[in-house]
Design a protein around this motif. Structure first.
Motif, PDB file in Angstrom:
ATOM      1  N   MET A  63     -20.882  -6.709  12.198  1.00  0.00           N
ATOM      2  CA  MET A  63     -19.911  -5.725  11.675  1.00  0.00           C
ATOM      3  C   MET A  63     -20.574  -4.359  11.580  1.00  0.00           C
ATOM      4  SD  MET A  63     -17.801  -5.772   8.156  1.00  0.00           S
ATOM      5  CE  MET A  63     -16.712  -7.044   8.719  1.00  0.00           C
ATOM      6  N   ARG A 105     -21.427  -0.439  10.574  1.00  0.00           N
ATOM      7  CA  ARG A 105     -21.754   0.112   9.278  1.00  0.00           C
ATOM      8  C   ARG A 105     -20.561   0.774   8.586  1.00  0.00           C
ATOM      9  NH1 ARG A 105     -26.356   1.672   6.688  1.00  0.00           N
ATOM     10  NH2 ARG A 105     -25.649   2.138   4.607  1.00  0.00           N
ATOM     11  N   LEU A 122     -18.028  -1.611   7.155  1.00  0.00           N
ATOM     12  CA  LEU A 122     -18.604  -2.231   5.956  1.00  0.00           C
ATOM     13  C   LEU A 122     -18.429  -1.310   4.751  1.00  0.00           C
ATOM     14  CD1 LEU A 122     -20.707  -4.840   5.965  1.00  0.00           C
ATOM     15  CD2 LEU A 122     -22.176  -3.083   5.064  1.00  0.00           C
ATOM     16  N   ASP A 123     -18.804  -0.039   4.955  1.00  0.00           N
ATOM     17  CA  ASP A 123     -18.676   0.934   3.868  1.00  0.00           C
ATOM     18  C   ASP A 123     -17.233   1.054   3.423  1.00  0.00           C
ATOM     19  OD1 ASP A 123     -21.317   1.346   3.966  1.00  0.00           O
ATOM     20  OD2 ASP A 123     -21.267   3.324   4.896  1.00  0.00           O
ATOM     21  N   TRP A 170     -14.832  -1.225   3.577  1.00  0.00           N
ATOM     22  CA  TRP A 170     -14.414  -2.396   2.798  1.00  0.00           C
ATOM     23  C   TRP A 170     -14.985  -2.349   1.391  1.00  0.00           C
ATOM     24  CZ3 TRP A 170     -10.549  -5.421   3.096  1.00  0.00           C
ATOM     25  CH2 TRP A 170      -9.951  -5.700   4.318  1.00  0.00           C
ATOM     26  N   VAL A 171     -16.273  -1.993   1.296  1.00  0.00           N
ATOM     27  CA  VAL A 171     -16.890  -1.922  -0.039  1.00  0.00           C
ATOM     28  C   VAL A 171     -16.215  -0.837  -0.865  1.00  0.00           C
ATOM     29  CG1 VAL A 171     -19.010  -1.427  -1.266  1.00  0.00           C
ATOM     30  CG2 VAL A 171     -19.075  -2.868   0.738  1.00  0.00           C
ATOM     31  N   PHE A 222     -13.005  -2.209  -2.104  1.00  0.00           N
ATOM     32  CA  PHE A 222     -13.261  -3.183  -3.169  1.00  0.00           C
ATOM     33  C   PHE A 222     -13.572  -2.492  -4.489  1.00  0.00           C
ATOM     34  CE2 PHE A 222     -16.836  -5.366  -5.354  1.00  0.00           C
ATOM     35  CZ  PHE A 222     -16.084  -6.338  -5.975  1.00  0.00           C
ATOM     36  N   VAL A 223     -14.487  -1.496  -4.450  1.00  0.00           N
ATOM     37  CA  VAL A 223     -14.864  -0.806  -5.683  1.00  0.00           C
ATOM     38  C   VAL A 223     -13.667  -0.067  -6.268  1.00  0.00           C
ATOM     39  CG1 VAL A 223     -16.334   0.997  -6.639  1.00  0.00           C
ATOM     40  CG2 VAL A 223     -17.284  -0.633  -5.030  1.00  0.00           C
ATOM     41  N   ILE A 236     -10.470  -0.926  -5.952  1.00  0.00           N
ATOM     42  CA  ILE A 236      -9.592  -1.923  -6.577  1.00  0.00           C
ATOM     43  C   ILE A 236     -10.140  -2.310  -7.951  1.00  0.00           C
ATOM     44  CG2 ILE A 236      -8.761  -4.299  -6.428  1.00  0.00           C
ATOM     45  CD1 ILE A 236      -8.624  -3.990  -3.417  1.00  0.00           C
ATOM     46  N   GLY A 237     -11.462  -2.547  -8.011  1.00  0.00           N
ATOM     47  CA  GLY A 237     -12.075  -2.941  -9.280  1.00  0.00           C
ATOM     48  C   GLY A 237     -11.917  -1.871 -10.343  1.00  0.00           C
ATOM     49  N   ILE A 238     -12.129  -0.607  -9.963  1.00  0.00           N
ATOM     50  CA  ILE A 238     -12.031   0.458 -10.956  1.00  0.00           C
ATOM     51  C   ILE A 238     -10.582   0.666 -11.385  1.00  0.00           C
ATOM     52  CG2 ILE A 238     -12.321   2.952 -11.266  1.00  0.00           C
ATOM     53  CD1 ILE A 238     -14.890   2.699  -9.613  1.00  0.00           C
ATOM     54  N   ALA A 258      -8.359  -1.630 -11.501  1.00  0.00           N
ATOM     55  CA  ALA A 258      -8.046  -2.743 -12.412  1.00  0.00           C
ATOM     56  C   ALA A 258      -8.584  -2.448 -13.807  1.00  0.00           C
ATOM     57  CB  ALA A 258      -8.644  -4.040 -11.867  1.00  0.00           C
ATOM     58  N   THR A 259      -9.801  -1.923 -13.892  1.00  0.00           N
ATOM     59  CA  THR A 259     -10.376  -1.625 -15.210  1.00  0.00           C
ATOM     60  C   THR A 259      -9.578  -0.537 -15.914  1.00  0.00           C
ATOM     61  OG1 THR A 259     -12.501  -2.078 -14.174  1.00  0.00           O
ATOM     62  CG2 THR A 259     -12.547  -1.160 -16.376  1.00  0.00           C
ATOM     63  N   PHE A 318      -6.452   0.167 -15.411  1.00  0.00           N
ATOM     64  CA  PHE A 318      -5.179  -0.449 -15.795  1.00  0.00           C
ATOM     65  C   PHE A 318      -5.335  -1.210 -17.113  1.00  0.00           C
ATOM     66  CE2 PHE A 318      -2.385  -4.155 -15.771  1.00  0.00           C
ATOM     67  CZ  PHE A 318      -1.150  -3.569 -15.569  1.00  0.00           C
ATOM     68  N   LEU A 319      -6.423  -1.981 -17.213  1.00  0.00           N
ATOM     69  CA  LEU A 319      -6.653  -2.748 -18.443  1.00  0.00           C
ATOM     70  C   LEU A 319      -6.800  -1.807 -19.627  1.00  0.00           C
ATOM     71  CD1 LEU A 319      -9.132  -5.579 -17.424  1.00  0.00           C
ATOM     72  CD2 LEU A 319      -6.746  -5.796 -18.010  1.00  0.00           C
TER      73      LEU A 319
END
Lengths: 160, 265
Positions: free
Chosen positions: A1, A3, A6-7, A9-10, A13-14, A16-18, A20-21, A23-24
């Motif tokens: 894959m 570079r 890859l960057d 996708w990461v 991902f980050v 989405i995570g932030i 979500a946080t 949102f919480l």
């Protein structure tokens, strides 16, 4: 894959995570309504605070206008001292009264603030002297039982 | 009972204790070595990003789908029980609180350790078996800083993010069941959640928990991989051990952390 993919996708991902946080924090924990900073603290002395806890709401006309910030005990007067942080947007007259109420029959306890009519307003660190204590359910039950017990002797001869 | 079997038993017990202590010492030394070698993660962030892809991005599916189902099941079960007391309306609050405080951090840590932790162990174990780690040392590259530290930090970054995603998806699952299926009012659902979930006590403590779990599962994974016996059998044993030990440590740690965080509330 390669570079860059890859960057990407990461990065997704980050993000989405932030999201979500955030949102919480905002939607679930409702952080937006906290608004610390613009508050003033008043104190009130109660004979009995029942099950009142720190962070319990202070409501006036059913609207939350502050929170209990600290609870301590006055060893000289044997009273509970409750500090409440009130929203600076709302001003109340100096002769306002506080009472400890219960939401529902067995719900959480909160402080009800009834605005007075004095022209002077409550300031930071003021003491509210018109207070009424919590209604302790156990005492009420005790009183009912006591009244029943007092009434009983007049009944028993009739029963016999 | 003869003396021989008694002394043999004592010997085995002693060996068990001593070996346990030796393992603990090795683990502690390894932990310090990882921390000391972590500078490379700042100098070459590309290494960490690659590992975040393997640990975080590839674990998204196993977080999203089970998270949704956990929320759905919690909504159904809680509504059924709460309805008996006539308080089915607070189902949102029960789902959100139990997810944010306990189920989110614990379940996502368990899922990540079985999806990503085992893969990390197998990868490092295989690198050791095929003598890639030794080859690196021959080329004056420290395997701990080149291989272990990026995976360790990628795990610590990924686990809290995945936990937040799990929580949100779970609450969404509860929303589907409560509001769409069982007819709880949307406004009531959200206001009950907002009334009861506290940022400091619930959300922050949940995140702290997931950070601790992230440290634990990635450390166990890299430790097991790095110290696996360099055989096919050794790698398979280490992979199994990663999942088993992670599960034990997560659940035990959860009890300790909960006892500290939610005492007196």
């Amino acid at each position: 894959m390669n570079r860059q993919l890859l960057d990407l996708w990461v990065g997704i991902f980050v993000t989405i995570g932030i999201v979500a946080t955030v949102f919480l924090s905002l939607r679930v924990a409702n952080l937006t309504t906290l608004q610390t900073g613009s508050v003033y603290t008043v104190k009130a002395e109660f004979d009995n605070i029942g099950g009142l806890k720190v962070r319990a709401p202070v409501k006036s006309a059913g609207v939350t206008i502050g929170r209990v910030s600290a609870i301590s005990y006055d060893a000289e007067q044997h009273k509970a001292v409750v500090s409440a942080a009130l929203d600076a947007r709302y001003q109340f007259s100096a002769d306002s009264s506080m009472s400890i109420l219960t939401s529902g029959l067995l719900g959480e306890q909160y402080i009800g603030l009834l605005a007075g009519s004095d022209t002077e307003m409550l300031q930071e660190g003021d003491l509210i002297w018109l207070t009424s204590s919590a209604i302790v359910l156990e005492n009420l039950i005790g009183q009912v039982l006591f009244n029943r017990a007092g009434a009983e002797p007049t009944k028993t001869p009739a029963d016999n | 009972m003869n003396i021989g079997s008694v002394s043999g038993g004592l010997q085995r017990l002693g060996a068990l204790v001593t070996n346990g202590l030796v393992d603990l010492g090795v683990a502690a030394r390894f932990f310090v070595a990882i921390l000391a070698a972590s500078g490379i993660c700042l100098r070459r962030p590309g290494l960490v990003i690659k590992e975040i892809y393997f640990i975080g991005v590839l674990s998204l599916v196993i977080i999203l789908v089970p998270g949704l189902f956990v929320g759905l099941v919690l909504g159904l079960q809680m509504y059924d029980t709460l309805q008996r007391f006539g308080s089915g309306d607070i189902v949102g609050m029960v789902v959100a609180l139990s997810l944010i405080r306990e189920l989110g951090p614990v379940l996502s840590a368990l899922l990540i350790s079985s999806r990503a932790g085992s893969a990390v162990t197998a990868e490092i174990g295989l690198m050791k078996t095929t003598e890639q780690l030794s080859a690196m040392e021959m080329m004056a590259i420290q395997p701990v800083s080149r291989v272990i530290a990026p995976r360790f930090w990628a795990g610590i970054i990924s686990v809290p993010l995945l936990t937040s995603v799990f929580n949100v998806v779970g609450i969404f699952g509860g929303y589907i069941v409560a509001v769409k299926l069982l007819g709880v009012d949307t406004g009531t659902f959200w206001s009950q959640i907002q009334e009861s979930v506290d940022f400091r006590v619930d959300v922050v403590n949940g995140i702290i928990k997931s950070v601790f779990f992230g440290i634990a599962i990635t450390f166990i994974a890299v430790f097991q991989g790095y110290h696996a016996s360099p055989t096919a059998e050794g790698v398979s044993l280490a992979t199994t051990q990663t999942v088993v030990k992670s599960a034990f440590v997560i659940l035990a740690m959860d009890f300790v952390l909960t006892a500290f965080m939610f005492r007196g509330i």
